[in-house]
Design a protein around this motif. Structure first.
Motif: not given
Lengths: 483, 101
Positions: A433-443
């Motif tokens: 139940g915690v929070c989580a972010l996804s951000v782009p970090c490469g290809f």
């Protein structure tokens, strides 16, 4: 406006009257018309309705009556979230004709702020899936390579942002459904803590895990949206009274001294080297800004998929019992009650939904309940304790969002277990139940890779702060597919 | 855990679904594979672990137990959202087959 402008840029242009809400709706409407026949990210688009709302916003603004930063901004909503007067199918034919009489609370809050619904976005039916191939309205295509999946289940909502078809999107994340498609499509996506936003009006999948959260071009945009959608709701008894933060200010605070835990269980030897390298490089970037990397261990991580794919089908099977052809949407067979139920459900659900209902029905049935559902809930406690323990030592956790890049359409459809294993890095946060972010970090191979930043419950400002600072010193979020 | 075709039929009946004869084997193999994978949960000793059933620290305050009013317009919208209606009433198939006047 330039293409792929951030929400913050759109908002500034609208507030300073450099552009009107009608022009904004037209910009996205034209892009949807041109690009979406290929991408298939929307199930229903109502451009005319959006335009009418935009005219009203422009008139209000001309009178000086608009103060909200979101006023006039067109957004997309996952079709498994109810919208008043706009068809909401959940991407399943059983709700093909269903027009809700109310807005989900999150949608209601956004509309009250003047944001404008441009359309309803494709998804895996009722959120069941990790590739967006389980929609009865066709698979969503990844804008970076249309032979690949968008990720799921909120795939249409990720593509909406990745292909610049809306200023932001509202999705739903039960076990990675915002984060996984954000990673596959190269956009920023936030799974809020359980209870941070209201679940009211989100079609229930697994009620003890479901969360409603946003997609946008940047972590800063997500912070702005979260300020507008977070908070308690009398219509959702599980929504939290923990005070909502001023996230847009919190994220600007320094990350010097921020302790970032790096759990060994997410960086096993089996992890793809290129994905490992992209994430490790991202961690070094955060370290260069003064963050402190701390190796940690979360020993029950490997049990998350097994626990998740017992608990979720159980809750699915009971939640979806309400879709019986009697109360909502499409009815099939009129002769007799039991055959009406079976026919409406059998024709109205795609295979994955049926498989989950069957699994859940089995795992909850007499003689199996203790071994499956109860044991999975106990293992959930152990996974949650891993998070509780580690958050005593560190502020946030950093991992890859997915163990892979977006795979080819059809690659995993014949093997559901293989599909489920793709969710290995996103399900633990959901169970806890915690929070989580996804951000782009490469290809890797020209496809986006996601960095997952997880924070303690109700501490969204921490991963958002790390994500925002990361986007100040890197440019991955400014890469866009050529369309 | 290996399910049988009979198990699949039984579960489908409980779940109010019809699995076509040609699809039964697929459900058997896919569900068996998932349940077998889940059996690793049994390897953990949870004899002193409480199950997590929810994540809510404090339930929202309950409102007064009073009926909320519904406008005629809302009522009409709700009826319209129902699969079948007649003169503002909801239509369902006969439930009790043997009922006699």
């Amino acid at each position: 406006m330039n293409s792929f402008a951030t929400l913050t840029e759109w908002s500034d242009a609208l507030q300073t009257k450099k552009i009107s809400a009608v022009e904004t709706v037209d910009y996205f409407g034209e892009r949807i018309e041109r690009l979406d026949p290929t991408l298939n990210s929307f199930i229903t688009v109502d451009r005319e309705r959006a335009r009418q709302e935009a005219l009203k916003i422009d008139a209000d603004r001309a009178r000086g009556g608009i103060i909200s930063k979101l006023a006039g901004l067109p957004f997309g909503v996952k079709d498994a979230i109810d919208t008043e007067g706009i068809r909401s199918t959940g991407a399943a034919k059983i709700l093909d004709t269903f027009v809700p009489t109310f807005d989900a609370t999150v949608v209601k809050k956004l509309r009250a702020s003047g944001a404008i619904i441009i359309g309803k976005q494709n998804c895996d039916a009722f959120g069941h899936g990790g590739s967006n191939e389980n929609s009865m309205y066709g698979a969503v295509k990844n804008p970076w390579d249309i032979s690949r999946v968008a990720g799921g289940s909120s795939g249409g909502s990720a593509v909406g942002v990745a292909a610049d078809l809306c200023a932001f999107s509202i999705g739903e994340d039960t076990g990675g459904s915002v984060r996984a498609p954000a990673s596959f499509c190269g956009v920023s996506g936030l799974k809020v803590s359980y209870g941070r936003t209201s679940r009211y009006g989100a079609m229930p999948m697994a009620s003890s895990l479901d969360t409603v959260g946003p997609f946008a071009q940047t972590a800063e945009d997500l912070a702005l949206i979260l300020e507008h959608i977070a908070g308690p709701d009398p219509l959702d008894a599980t929504s939290s009274y923990t005070p909502v933060q001023k996230y847009t200010e919190e994220i600007k605070k320094d990350i010097r001294g921020l302790k970032i835990g790096v759990p060994a269980e997410y960086f096993l030897d089996t992890l793809d080297d290129a994905i490992n390298d992209a994430v490790v490089t991202a961690l070094e970037a955060l370290k260069s800004q003064g963050a402190i990397l701390v190796p940690v261990s979360m020993p029950h991580t490997k049990y998350a998929i097994a626990a998740y794919y017992i608990i979720v089908p159980c809750e699915d099977s009971s939640n979806l019992a309400r879709l019986d052809g009697i109360r909502y949407g499409v009815r099939r067979g009129e002769s007799e009650m039991l055959s009406l139920y079976a026919q409406s459900r059998t024709e109205g659900f795609p295979t994955e939904v049926k498989r989950r209902i069957m699994l859940g029905t089995f795992a909850l049935s007499h003689g199996y309940y203790d071994d499956y559902y109860l044991q999975a809930q106990k293992v959930r406690t152990l996974i949650k304790r891993d998070f509780d323990t580690v958050f005593e030592k560190v502020d946030i956790l950093a991992t890859p969002t997915a163990p892979e890049i977006a795979f080819k359409l059809g690659d995993k459809t014949s093997d559901p277990l293989k599909m489920y294993l793709s969710d290995a890095f996103v399900t633990p946060a959901s169970l806890a139940g915690v929070c989580a972010l996804s951000v782009p970090c490469g290809f890797v191979e020209g496809m986006p890779v996601g960095l997952q930043l997880m924070g303690p419950r109700m501490r969204e400002e921490l991963p958002l702060r790390a994500g925002h600072h990361f986007q100040q010193i890197t440019s991955w979020h400014t890469h866009h597919p050529s369309l | 855990m290996k399910l049988t075709v009979q198990d699949v039929d039984h579960i489908a009946g409980l779940a109010r679904l019809t699995i076509a004869p040609g699809e039964r084997e697929q459900y058997v193999s896919e569900m068996s594979a998932i349940l077998s994978y889940a059996q690793q949960l049994q390897t953990l000793d949870t004899s002193v672990v409480e199950p997590t059933t929810h994540l809510t620290e404090k339930l929202a305050e309950l409102r007064e137990d009073a009926v909320n009013s519904v406008t005629n317009e809302e009522r009409a919208q709700l009826v319209a959202a129902f699969p079948k209606s007649h003169a503002g009433l909801l239509v369902v198939p006969q439930v009790f087959q043997d009922y006699k006047e």
